[in-house]
Scaffold this active site. Structure first.
Site, short mmCIF file in Angstrom:
data_model
loop_
_atom_site.label_atom_id
_atom_site.label_comp_id
_atom_site.label_asym_id
_atom_site.label_seq_id
_atom_site.Cartn_x
_atom_site.Cartn_y
_atom_site.Cartn_z
N HIS A 136 0.82 -1.23 0.00
CA HIS A 136 0.00 0.00 0.00
C HIS A 136 0.85 1.27 0.00
CE1 HIS A 136 -3.54 -2.38 0.46
NE2 HIS A 136 -3.20 -2.84 1.65
N HIS A 172 -6.24 -7.25 -0.20
CA HIS A 172 -6.43 -5.84 -0.56
C HIS A 172 -5.66 -5.50 -1.84
CE1 HIS A 172 -6.66 -6.17 3.92
NE2 HIS A 172 -7.74 -5.43 3.75
C1 SP5 Z 1 -0.96 -5.05 4.03
C2 SP5 Z 1 -2.42 -5.10 4.36
O1 SP5 Z 1 -3.03 -6.14 4.31
N1 SP5 Z 1 -2.99 -3.95 4.76
C3 SP5 Z 1 -4.36 -3.91 5.05
C4 SP5 Z 1 -4.82 -2.60 5.53
C5 SP5 Z 1 -6.29 -2.66 5.75
N2 SP5 Z 1 -6.70 -1.77 6.75
C6 SP5 Z 1 -8.10 -1.76 6.93
C7 SP5 Z 1 -8.39 -1.92 8.38
C8 SP5 Z 1 -9.87 -1.98 8.62
C9 SP5 Z 1 -10.08 -2.18 10.07
N3 SP5 Z 1 -11.30 -2.86 10.28
C10 SP5 Z 1 -11.59 -2.97 11.66
C11 SP5 Z 1 -12.77 -3.82 11.87
C12 SP5 Z 1 -13.10 -3.81 13.33
N4 SP5 Z 1 -14.16 -4.72 13.59
ZN ZN Z 2 -4.08 -7.07 2.91
#
Ligand code: SP5
Ligand code: ZN
Length: 315
Positions: A136, A172
């Protein structure tokens, strides 16, 4: 199979991330790499090798000098246990800078580049256990647990020696990797990921993003619905593999994220443990010199086993 690893990753251990205005547990924890190492070790994979240290010029081919400087100086001056979510050089609320962030991120780049160098020296498959992950991270921004783009930096390194294909199987979309090579005909980027219409990173990963200028046709996105199953996944993976065969690369980089697992805490696909053996086998059948770079995957209990299943298909 050579496994490149360094304990330096433990220097980077943010206490929380921000989600919906609240502090929540940091999913990209150091326990991830520890669990992978422990499982690979007990299954006798290896040998494990330490990274060599590479010149910063490799980083500067992918990232802006001011950005690199910002990560370095802020990380090296912040106090222990403090988190910095800057208002610039960042694309979301998931990549805080801490005291160990710069040191650990540079170690992750060295891990990736050491793996790339091993391929140039004739190794067929190398696993680089990078942490923090990288796909990312863009030219001048961190985001999604990523600071510097390990896969893009090693793709640039390998591109000096031949044509490079990057297959990104993290849940992702790898916005940073896509943007690094969007105009380039010599580096193919193919990604299978959750449809960004309703999933992180939201702004990229759509199937009309095909590359620009000389790079048209060299960027291929396969957005997939939430709850994608093993068989749906294998079908698309076969297409992605055909794309790579058609490109006829000299080297393959796999951005290996395992957050497609059905019980991943921030996941969305329904892949089972055994899916990773099959995914590994399908990729291995390409027969290319392959650098496997760790990206996401957050189910601590199963991450070691998933990684082991995947890697065993290459041995
Ligand atoms: C490298 C990689 O896989 N990065 C992923 C980044 C995604 N971040 C999104 C986080 C969303 C957090 N969701 C929290 C749900 C709580 N129930
Ligand atoms: Zn990821």
């Amino acid at each position: 199979m050579k496994i490149v690893y360094s304990i330096t990753h433990r220097m980077h251990n943010p206490l929380y991330e921000l989600y919906d205005g609240a502090k929540i547990e940091y999913a990209e924890s150091s326990a991830r790499a520890d669990s992978i190492i422990e499982t690979l070790n007990s299954n006798n994979l290896g040998p494990f090798i330490e990274p060599e240290s590479f010149d910063l010029s490799h980083v500067l081919k992918i990232h802006q000098a001011q950005y690199v400087d910002f990560v370095r100086t802020s990380s090296n001056t912040i106090s222990q246990n403090e988190l910095l979510f800057p208002s610039y050089y960042i694309s979301d609320t998931y990549a805080p800078i801490t005291a160990g962030t710069y040191v650990a991120s540079i170690a992750a780049i060295d891990i990736a580049l050491t793996g790339a160098q091993e391929l140039v020296n004739g190794e067929r498959v190398v696993y680089s256990l990078c942490r923090p992950p990288g796909h990312h991270a863009e030219h001048s921004s961190m985001g999604g647990y990523c600071y510097f783009n390990n896969a893009a930096i090693s793709a640039e390194y390998l591109a000096q020696h031949g044509r490079v294909a990057i297959l990104d199987i993290d849940l992702h979309h790898g916005n940073g990797t896509q943007s690094a090579f969007y105009g380039r005909p010599d580096v193919l980027y193919v990604s299978i990921h959750a449809d960004p219409t309703s999933f992180y990173p939201y702004r990229s990963g759509f199937n009309n993003e095909e590359g620009a200028g000389l790079g048209v046709g060299k960027n291929i996105n396969y957005p997939m619905p939430l709850r994608t199953t093993n068989n749906q996944y294998f079908k698309i993976l076969r297409k992605a593999i055909t794309d790579i065969q058609n490109f006829n690369p000299d080297y393959l980089i796999v951005s290996a994220g395992f957050d497609t697992f059905m019980y991943d805490p921030i996941g969305g696909f329904n892949l089972t443990l055994s899916a990773y053996t099959k995914i590994g086998a399908l990729i291995n059948d390409l027969g290319l010199p392959t650098l496997i770079i760790q990206e996401g995957g957050y189910n601590i209990e199963h991450l070691g086993e998933i990684t082991n299943n995947f890697l065993t298909s290459f041995t």
